[in-house]
Design a protein around this motif. Structure first.
Motif, PDB file in Angstrom:
ATOM      1  N   ILE A   1       0.807  -1.211   0.000  1.00 38.26           N
ATOM      2  CA  ILE A   1       0.000   0.000   0.000  1.00 38.26           C
ATOM      3  C   ILE A   1       0.848   1.274   0.000  1.00 38.26           C
ATOM      4  CG2 ILE A   1      -0.289   0.024   2.519  1.00 38.26           C
ATOM      5  CD1 ILE A   1      -3.128   1.128   2.019  1.00 38.26           C
ATOM      6  N   SER A   2       1.966   1.290   0.728  1.00 40.61           N
ATOM      7  CA  SER A   2       2.784   2.499   0.765  1.00 40.61           C
ATOM      8  C   SER A   2       3.400   2.782  -0.603  1.00 40.61           C
ATOM      9  CB  SER A   2       3.876   2.379   1.830  1.00 40.61           C
ATOM     10  OG  SER A   2       4.660   1.217   1.629  1.00 40.61           O
ATOM     11  N   SER A   3       3.786   1.731  -1.325  1.00 43.20           N
ATOM     12  CA  SER A   3       4.354   1.907  -2.662  1.00 43.20           C
ATOM     13  C   SER A   3       3.279   2.324  -3.662  1.00 43.20           C
ATOM     14  CB  SER A   3       5.025   0.610  -3.131  1.00 43.20           C
ATOM     15  OG  SER A   3       6.066   0.223  -2.263  1.00 43.20           O
ATOM     16  N   GLU A   4       2.149   1.626  -3.630  1.00 42.05           N
ATOM     17  CA  GLU A   4       1.065   1.925  -4.568  1.00 42.05           C
ATOM     18  C   GLU A   4       0.556   3.349  -4.360  1.00 42.05           C
ATOM     19  OE1 GLU A   4      -3.079  -0.154  -6.157  1.00 42.05           O
ATOM     20  OE2 GLU A   4      -1.925  -1.065  -4.544  1.00 42.05           O
ATOM     21  N   PHE A   5       0.375   3.748  -3.098  1.00 44.29           N
ATOM     22  CA  PHE A   5      -0.119   5.091  -2.800  1.00 44.29           C
ATOM     23  C   PHE A   5       0.898   6.168  -3.187  1.00 44.29           C
ATOM     24  CE2 PHE A   5      -3.730   4.587   0.538  1.00 44.29           C
ATOM     25  CZ  PHE A   5      -4.455   3.847  -0.381  1.00 44.29           C
ATOM     26  N   ALA A   6       2.190   5.879  -3.030  1.00 44.64           N
ATOM     27  CA  ALA A   6       3.216   6.862  -3.395  1.00 44.64           C
ATOM     28  C   ALA A   6       3.168   7.159  -4.890  1.00 44.64           C
ATOM     29  CB  ALA A   6       4.601   6.360  -2.995  1.00 44.64           C
ATOM     30  N   TYR A   7       3.043   6.118  -5.691  1.00 51.58           N
ATOM     31  CA  TYR A   7       2.949   6.314  -7.142  1.00 51.58           C
ATOM     32  C   TYR A   7       1.653   7.028  -7.513  1.00 51.58           C
ATOM     33  CZ  TYR A   7       7.092   3.764  -8.701  1.00 51.58           C
ATOM     34  OH  TYR A   7       8.390   3.389  -8.968  1.00 51.58           O
ATOM     35  N   GLN A   8       0.544   6.670  -6.853  1.00 53.05           N
ATOM     36  CA  GLN A   8      -0.727   7.333  -7.134  1.00 53.05           C
ATOM     37  C   GLN A   8      -0.659   8.815  -6.760  1.00 53.05           C
ATOM     38  OE1 GLN A   8      -3.352   6.117  -8.693  1.00 53.05           O
ATOM     39  NE2 GLN A   8      -2.551   4.050  -8.876  1.00 53.05           N
ATOM     40  N   ALA A   9      -0.037   9.105  -5.610  1.00 55.70           N
ATOM     41  CA  ALA A   9       0.087  10.495  -5.172  1.00 55.70           C
ATOM     42  C   ALA A   9       0.962  11.300  -6.120  1.00 55.70           C
ATOM     43  CB  ALA A   9       0.648  10.551  -3.754  1.00 55.70           C
TER      44      ALA A   9
ATOM     45  N   GLU B   1       9.270   6.516  15.059  1.00 52.79           N
ATOM     46  CA  GLU B   1       7.871   6.912  14.965  1.00 52.79           C
ATOM     47  C   GLU B   1       6.984   5.712  14.620  1.00 52.79           C
ATOM     48  OE1 GLU B   1       7.279  10.467  12.473  1.00 52.79           O
ATOM     49  OE2 GLU B   1       9.462  10.533  12.326  1.00 52.79           O
ATOM     50  N   VAL B   2       5.892   5.568  15.339  1.00 51.98           N
ATOM     51  CA  VAL B   2       4.891   4.561  15.015  1.00 51.98           C
ATOM     52  C   VAL B   2       3.734   5.282  14.323  1.00 51.98           C
ATOM     53  CG1 VAL B   2       3.280   2.850  15.927  1.00 51.98           C
ATOM     54  CG2 VAL B   2       5.569   3.088  16.935  1.00 51.98           C
ATOM     55  N   VAL B   3       3.421   4.864  13.103  1.00 49.82           N
ATOM     56  CA  VAL B   3       2.454   5.567  12.256  1.00 49.82           C
ATOM     57  C   VAL B   3       1.370   4.590  11.808  1.00 49.82           C
ATOM     58  CG1 VAL B   3       2.176   6.843  10.088  1.00 49.82           C
ATOM     59  CG2 VAL B   3       4.252   7.152  11.453  1.00 49.82           C
ATOM     60  N   THR B   4       0.123   5.021  11.816  1.00 51.90           N
ATOM     61  CA  THR B   4      -0.940   4.177  11.294  1.00 51.90           C
ATOM     62  C   THR B   4      -0.959   4.241   9.762  1.00 51.90           C
ATOM     63  OG1 THR B   4      -2.639   5.902  11.296  1.00 51.90           O
ATOM     64  CG2 THR B   4      -2.350   4.641  13.336  1.00 51.90           C
ATOM     65  N   ILE B   5      -1.622   3.262   9.166  1.00 52.38           N
ATOM     66  CA  ILE B   5      -1.757   3.265   7.709  1.00 52.38           C
ATOM     67  C   ILE B   5      -2.483   4.528   7.252  1.00 52.38           C
ATOM     68  CG2 ILE B   5      -2.879   2.104   5.761  1.00 52.38           C
ATOM     69  CD1 ILE B   5      -2.359  -0.552   7.155  1.00 52.38           C
ATOM     70  N   ARG B   6      -3.493   4.944   7.992  1.00 54.56           N
ATOM     71  CA  ARG B   6      -4.237   6.151   7.618  1.00 54.56           C
ATOM     72  C   ARG B   6      -3.335   7.382   7.685  1.00 54.56           C
ATOM     73  NH1 ARG B   6      -9.029   8.476   6.735  1.00 54.56           N
ATOM     74  NH2 ARG B   6     -10.123   6.497   6.755  1.00 54.56           N
ATOM     75  N   GLU B   7      -2.541   7.498   8.730  1.00 55.62           N
ATOM     76  CA  GLU B   7      -1.638   8.647   8.839  1.00 55.62           C
ATOM     77  C   GLU B   7      -0.647   8.672   7.679  1.00 55.62           C
ATOM     78  OE1 GLU B   7      -1.541   9.239  13.709  1.00 55.62           O
ATOM     79  OE2 GLU B   7      -0.216   7.782  12.743  1.00 55.62           O
ATOM     80  N   MET B   8      -0.124   7.494   7.316  1.00 62.91           N
ATOM     81  CA  MET B   8       0.774   7.399   6.169  1.00 62.91           C
ATOM     82  C   MET B   8       0.083   7.877   4.899  1.00 62.91           C
ATOM     83  SD  MET B   8       1.127   5.256   3.294  1.00 62.91           S
ATOM     84  CE  MET B   8       0.320   3.742   3.799  1.00 62.91           C
ATOM     85  N   ALA B   9      -1.161   7.411   4.703  1.00 63.31           N
ATOM     86  CA  ALA B   9      -1.917   7.770   3.503  1.00 63.31           C
ATOM     87  C   ALA B   9      -2.232   9.266   3.476  1.00 63.31           C
ATOM     88  CB  ALA B   9      -3.206   6.951   3.449  1.00 63.31           C
TER      89      ALA B   9
END
Length: 346
Positions: free
Chosen positions: A215-223, A270-278
């Motif tokens: 998800i972090s990779s896919e979202f980075a490219y989408q962003a 840092e501990v980050v949630t998926i939502r915070e990352m997104a």
């Protein structure tokens, strides 16, 4: 434009290298499997930027992809490599870094046999090579998924474990990572092969391939393309997100200073949630974030760990310090990907 031609990426690499003493790697020769992947390729980028090592051999299946990523660097060479096939390696190697294997969640359920064998057979053949050729050290890139699910909220330390559900086919990945770690330990105890293990958490960065479905990779490219980001869960799961350059520096710190036969978490303070990352990626890409219900088929590929945050004090005790915050790393990832996309589209 190649990734290593990005000015921001070059600056990030140079900044991180200032936080580690790499002199013990001068003139040393490396064999890096998975050297075209998210983590492995960033390790190669750090070594290239440092510029004082010997040959860096990348074991990979796709020569064209290698040429596109590292063609033109005289000390970086390609070796045909498939973790499912017999190892063909006739070079004098000082250090082996093994990061090859299936690392995309949907493959754990659709290709569980290949997932398991590429992990276990891959490290087995490398350990045999290290044993016969007196390799100085083998570093195995494992995963935070070896910890399984837990009920407590504290971050995982290297000696605390939860439960891995062996009735879930997605566990093909986690179970084999555990077995591969034990094989490294066994070769150390029985045959004296110097092994160390690293357990990365959730790593992101511009070195991820566009086909990476994490998800972090896919979202980075989408962003980077200013496309809407669509979550398919609550996003409340906690993760130790870590910029790929910080990840690479931690791994090289373990390679140089880690104690033999030990495992080290690779993550971030840092501990980050998926939502915070997104949310950070959406802001960096000047795009929107929404959520929909995942299909039952999609849910089969989800990481079952609600809290997979890692305690990385053990690697910090070796002298490692974070160079980038999670937010800084995520923003840089989007900006670097956008820079490359803009140049290549001209």
């Amino acid at each position: 434009m190649k990734l290593l031609e990005s000015k921001m990426y070059q600056d990030d690499l140079s900044k991180a290298i200032k936080n580690i003493d790499l002199k013990l790697l001068d003139n040393k020769t490396f064999f890096i499997t998975g050297g075209l992947g998210l983590i492995g390729s960033t390790i190669v980028d750090v070594l290239i930027t440092y510029g004082k090592t010997g040959k860096i051999y990348i074991g990979a299946r796709d020569y064209n992809q290698f040429k596109k990523r590292f063609g033109g660097f005289n000390n970086v060479r390609y070796i045909p490599y498939n973790a499912l096939e017999k190892l063909q390696l006739d070079k004098k190697i000082n250090f082996i870094i093994h990061g090859a294997g299936l690392a995309s969640p949907e493959l754990y359920t659709s290709n569980p046999v290949e997932t398991m064998l590429s992990n276990f057979d891959g490290i087995h053949s490398l350990l045999e090579y290290a044993r016969s050729e007196n390799v100085e050290r083998v570093l195995y890139i494992s995963s935070s998924e070896v910890y399984g699910k837990k009920s407590i909220q504290e971050s995982f330390k290297e000696d605390t474990y939860g439960i891995i559900n062996i009735d879930n086919i997605r566990s093909s990945y986690a179970i084999t990572k555990c077995a591969s770690e034990m094989l490294c330990k066994s070769y150390n105890v029985e045959f004296g092969v110097d092994t160390v293990v690293v357990r990365p958490g959730h790593i992101f960065g511009p070195s991820a391939q566009k086909t990476d479905r994490r998800i972090s990779s896919e979202f980075a490219y989408q962003a980077a393309s200013r496309n809407e980001l669509i979550m398919k869960s609550s996003g409340m799961q906690k993760r130790s997100y870590c910029y790929s350059i910080d990840c690479a520096i931690q791994i090289l710190t373990v390679l140089i200073k880690g104690k033999s036969n030990q495992a080290y978490n690779i993550g971030h303070d840092e501990v980050v949630t998926i939502r915070e990352m997104a949310e950070i990626l959406a802001k960096a890409g000047n795009t929107s974030l929404s959520a929909i219900e995942a299909s039952e088929e999609e849910k089969k590929n989800f990481n079952p760990m609600c809290n997979s945050s890692l305690d990385n004090n053990k690697v910090k005790n070796l002298g490692y310090v974070d160079t980038f915050s999670v937010e800084e790393g995520l923003i840089h990832t989007v900006e670097i990907l956008r820079e490359i996309e803009l140049v290549n589209s001209r």
